[in-house]
Design an enzyme around this catalytic site. Structure first.
Site, mmCIF file in Angstrom:
data_model
loop_
_atom_site.group_PDB
_atom_site.id
_atom_site.type_symbol
_atom_site.label_atom_id
_atom_site.label_comp_id
_atom_site.label_asym_id
_atom_site.label_seq_id
_atom_site.Cartn_x
_atom_site.Cartn_y
_atom_site.Cartn_z
ATOM 1 N N HIS A 221 54.127 -11.681 -13.349
ATOM 2 C CA HIS A 221 53.416 -12.478 -12.421
ATOM 3 C C HIS A 221 55.252 -12.764 -11.164
ATOM 4 C CE1 HIS A 221 52.620 -15.495 -8.840
ATOM 5 N NE2 HIS A 221 51.787 -14.901 -9.093
ATOM 6 N N LYS B 77 39.908 -10.819 -0.988
ATOM 7 C CA LYS B 77 40.299 -10.806 -0.113
ATOM 8 C C LYS B 77 39.522 -9.795 0.969
ATOM 9 C CE LYS B 77 44.530 -7.986 -1.163
ATOM 10 N NZ LYS B 77 43.700 -6.579 -0.414
#
Length: 927
Positions: free
Chosen positions: A156, A590
């Protein structure tokens, strides 16, 4: 103008304030020491600027100063001074995290000390629940057959914290604990505060972020850090505890013969959209993992050789131990057989290290005649000899205290440490197979075939043992890379064992041919091996990943079609009837928004469970959760209990990523709490009836309708509003996330302007930094309002679902948590980065209206106006720390404005990156 602070989060009660006074004391202490360091290191002027920002931030919360007035503080601030302010508030966020972690420990100790019942999410609470359920041992044995819980660490962009920073935090924590648990003299207290201040000085003078783009090798090392920090200690301890407790509860049942809790990683194997993952990276990731595990065992053996000084004249030893010790022919410590035996074991493991890595470990020893262990079971067998001798000589306490941890670690981590997953997009597989088929003369234009034609061709090829690629084959760079990566995986399997590369995840899997194409590539590397009877074996699990809402809706049909093929079914049977399926939380969100995505995932799980029952296979679900609610985040215990009936059955995998990794695994106490929650929830979900619905069919129909309404509202904004993409790109730092060396992975899968091609992490992270948190709630308010407006009695239904249905309660609770971290007053400051006033008013106005609707319906459903009425820990965090985010957000907006206006000063770029890091640290789950 919007100037209120975070919405609908009330201050704690008087009782709550009293309970949190030690936390506020710690924050004041650490903040005061940080202030002293800033003054001493940077001078009075910088200190006053930081202090002025702090005071004004609290004045904003008290509504004594508006946001415009606060922002003016930084309009004329030099970039150099801005960096000092950013670093000060970023470090404060780091120290506040530390104080909150310590306070959780404090409250947990108070809870236990008061003799209160164990809290949900702890193993101490789970085992009595299982006992009260009156389950038959055979029932438990069946449910937990091949039980596996695997947290999978992924990379990340905000979690590449420097080791120096990590170690300084750990030292501060240790000193704070000493102050808490011991009565110190005045001098000892002064020394303790000096030690803390030294670490804060170190943090102040250490660059919090790297100046160059993070390399995958850096991310691999960061991922390995958590094993030394906590996992080597905690994972084996929980495995031993769960096995012992379950076998005591259900005597006669052979439960958990293998460790339930294991480790996984994507770092170095996930190449979906990341061209930086090559065959050498796969080799490095698997090699460094193994090296980390074996180095840990060598250190433990060295420690044991020192501590187990038992004399043969004073302690009983059995013949097997003496025989093992006598293999060490050059050791003259005849009276200390345990030391001689352990030196022999260490010598063999040193040779294993040499065999694997072609060199000796630092500080290695050589033992005459010692040969390498071929597999971990051989090492474990020798350790068992030592353990059996200790126990036969009435030294069980020594065996438990000194040796049990190492033995359980070898069982848990083997020589591979973790399973490294491979992952690639199905489109790349198709292109690779098409090129290989064309070169080998199988078919000149594979991509042009229909689905059934592709399946027929792939099945035929999987039945053949012939290789497709020979010497002199000429392929594109992409195809050469794909073949080389799978070959590197095969090398890792041969060297470190099949557990080193256990899974191959197919991103954007939409068809049976997508699954079979992966099998063809594995066959080319020798990992998929056809037999003479039309079947095959494969050491690697083929894992389809269903990501979009449409793909989730047809996931069961895709799996059913694959299992109907004899060639694929025999492959699943060869793996004990196990089929793993991965569910994508990020892209589905999304694609369709928060509520629609959560319901699509739930529905897909129900359908997949039905397919598994139909074909009599074992289904293991892999949950691709991110740190934020918009990417499937939220409390792990609640999330697992919210799974539909039959979806867990003793096994699951889930991704762990982002800044939440440090929050969960930075030290043993944190790791234990997180991992026991995952294991507890897995046991409860597998063995207890927890869904709580009387009429599931009606509830499912109701959620079908709500999800459709929510998706429509979300899509109307995100996918159908003119100018939305421009608004998003301009009002958030998404462009800078892609440009400023954050993480090794590109921000988009493809170089396009489409939201669908943007990776989920920058999508969610951008909205989080701008304090809108849109992916975690948008569309829910409109959906609920429209649904109950049609029939007022429906509100009572939703209230019932919230009380009695773990899924719906978890959805609403996670929504509230993310909304509590939103702040539309700050978000409005970001909206002014959009120069088109009409676009700004149109899009931001819709966001504000939907936010208000969602807060309203939450109150109607739950009966609580306070978003965090049921989460005291997060309420404390929001109240205590969020004023300190104010300067970071305002400075990020100011520096974005300068950067976009053409200010090419490297300090401006660095400042933006620092605000991203600081806000991610403060929010704790930004992306």
């Amino acid at each position: 103008m919007i100037d209120q602070p975070a919405p609908m989060v009330s201050e704690a009660s008087e009782e709550g304030r009293a309970a949190t006074e030690p936390l506020r004391d710690d924050i004041r202490l650490l903040g005061g020491l940080l202030g002293d360091v800033v003054r001493e290191q940077e001078g009075e002027r910088v200190f006053e600027l930081v202090e002025q920002a702090r005071k004004k931030a609290f004045a904003v919360r008290r509504q004594e100063v508006d946001r415009e007035g606060f922002a003016e503080l930084f309009h004329d601030t030099s970039t150099r001074d801005a960096l000092h302010v950013i670093r000060a508030f970023s470090l404060f966020a780091l120290l506040a995290n530390l104080a909150e972690d310590l306070h959780r420990e404090r409250r947990r100790a108070v809870h236990v000390g008061a003799g209160e019942p164990p809290i949900d999410g702890s193993l101490a609470a789970t085992f009595p629940k299982l006992q009260a359920a009156g389950l038959a041992p055979s029932e438990v044995e069946d449910a937990l057959r091949d039980a596996t819980v695997v947290p999978v660490i992924t990379a990340h962009p905000t979690e590449t914290r420097r080791r120096t920073v990590f170690e300084a935090q750990s030292r501060i924590k240790r000193t704070m604990r000493t102050r808490e648990r011991m009565t110190l003299t005045e001098q000892e207290e002064r020394d303790a505060l000096r030690d803390i201040k030294i670490q804060i000085i170190t943090l102040w003078q250490t660059a919090l972020i790297r100046l160059k783009r993070v390399q995958i090798e850096d991310e691999i090392e960061v991922g390995l850090r958590w094993f030394e920090a906590s996992l080597f200690e905690v994972m084996p301890r929980i495995n031993a505890q769960v096995r012992r407790e379950l076998n005591e509860l259900y005597p006669g049942a052979d439960l958990l013969p293998e460790p339930m809790l294991r480790a996984g990683s994507w770092i170095g194997g996930d190449r979906d959209g990341n061209p930086n993952v090559t065959e050498s990276v796969v080799a490095t990731a698997s090699r460094r993992a193994s090296e980390t595990a074996i180095t840990h065992y060598l250190r433990e053996l060295d420690r044991l050789e020192v501590s187990l000084s038992l004399s043969r004249r004073l302690a009983a030893t059995d013949d097997d131990l003496l025989e093992l010790a006598d293999l060490n022919t050059e050791d003259e410590r005849d009276d200390e057989p345990y030391r001689r035996a352990l030196r022999w074991i260490r010598g063999r493991l040193e040779e294993t290290y040499v065999a694997f890595f072609g060199r000796r470990a630092d500080g290695s020893i050589e033992v005459a005649g010692a040969t390498a262990y071929l597999e971990p079971d051989e090492l474990l067998a020798d350790l068992d000899v030592v353990d059996n001798s200790l126990r036969s000589g009435h030294d069980s306490l020594l065996a438990d205290a000194e040796l049990a941890g190492l033995r359980e670690a070898v069982r848990t981590f083997g020589f591979h440490l973790y399973g490294l997953d491979l992952r690639q997009n199905s489109d790349v597989h198709e292109e690779t197979v098409a090129e290989v088929f064309a070169w080998a003369g199988v078919h000149p234009d594979y991509a042009s075939l229909g689905e059934q034609e592709k399946v027929d061709l792939l099945v035929a090829e999987l039945g053949s043992r012939r290789p497709l690629v020979g010497r002199g084959a000429e392929f594109s760079d992409q195809t050469r890379s794909e073949l080389a990566i799978v070959a590197a995986a095969a090398d890792a399997v041969r060297t470190f064992g099949p557990e080193a590369i256990p899974n191959y995840v197919i991103s954007m899997c939409t068809s049976v041919s997508d699954i079979l194409e992966c099998a063809v590539l594995l066959k080319e590397a020798g990992l998929y091996v056809p037999d003479d009877e039309g079947g095959a074996t494969c050491s690697v699990n083929i894992v389809p990943l269903f990501e979009t809402i449409e793909d989730l809706q047809v996931s069961a049909a895709t799996l059913r079609s694959a299992l109907a093929l004899p060639a694929y079914r025999t492959l699943v049977d060869s793996k004990g009837g196990l089929q793993e399926v991965m569910l994508g939380y990020s892209d589905s969100n999304k694609d369709g928004g928060y509520l629609a995505a959560n319901w699509a995932l739930y529905r897909a799980e129900l359908d997949l469970v039905e397919v598994a029952t139909e074909f009599a296979i074992r289904l293991r679900l892999f949950h691709g959760r991110g740190g934020t609610v918009g990417r499937g985040g939220g409390p792990s215990y609640d999330a697992i209990l919210a799974q539909p009936p039959g979806a867990v059955r003793g096994s699951l995998r889930l991704t762990e990523q982002g800044e939440i990794i440090a929050a969960k695994y930075a030290e043993p106490a944190l790791a234990y709490r997180n991992l026991e929650a995952i294991v507890s929830a897995t046991l409860e979900s597998s063995l207890l009836d927890i869904e709580g619905l009387d009429d599931t069919d009606q509830a499912y129909r109701d959620l079908d309708e709500l999800a459709a309404l929510a998706r429509e509202a979300y899509s109307d904004l995100v996918h159908r509003t003119d100018g939305f993409v421009e608004y998003f790109k301009t009002s958030t730092p998404v462009a800078e996330i892609g440009a400023l060396n954050i993480g090794s992975r590109p921000a988009s899968r493809k170089p396009t302007e489409k939201i669908s091609d943007l990776r989920a992490i920058p999508w969610v992270m951008s909205w989080s930094l701008a304090r809108i948190m849109l992916p975690g709630w948008y569309g829910t308010g409109t959906a609920v309002q429209k649904w109950i407006d049609e029939d007022e009695s429906r509100l009572e239904k939703l209230q019932h679902y919230y009380r009695d249905w773990p899924f719906f309660r978890s959805v609403m609770s996670n929504l509230a948590q993310v909304m509590a971290k939103s702040d539309l007053g700050i978000a409005e400051r970001y909206s002014h980065l959009v120069e088109d006033e009409e676009l700004r008013a149109r899009v931001f106005g819709r966001i504000v209206d939907e936010h208000a609707r969602t807060v309203k319906v939450f109150g109607q459903i739950t009966g609580h106006d306070d978003l965090l009425w049921d989460n005291d820990a997060l309420k404390r965090s929001v109240f205590n720390r969020f004023p300190y985010l104010e300067p970071l957000n305002h400075l990020q907006v100011e520096l974005l404005r300068r950067y976009r206006a053409g200010d090419e000063d490297e300090q401006v770029r660095r400042g933006i990156l620092l605000t991203m890091n600081g806000l991610a640290t403060a929010l704790r789950n930004s992306g």
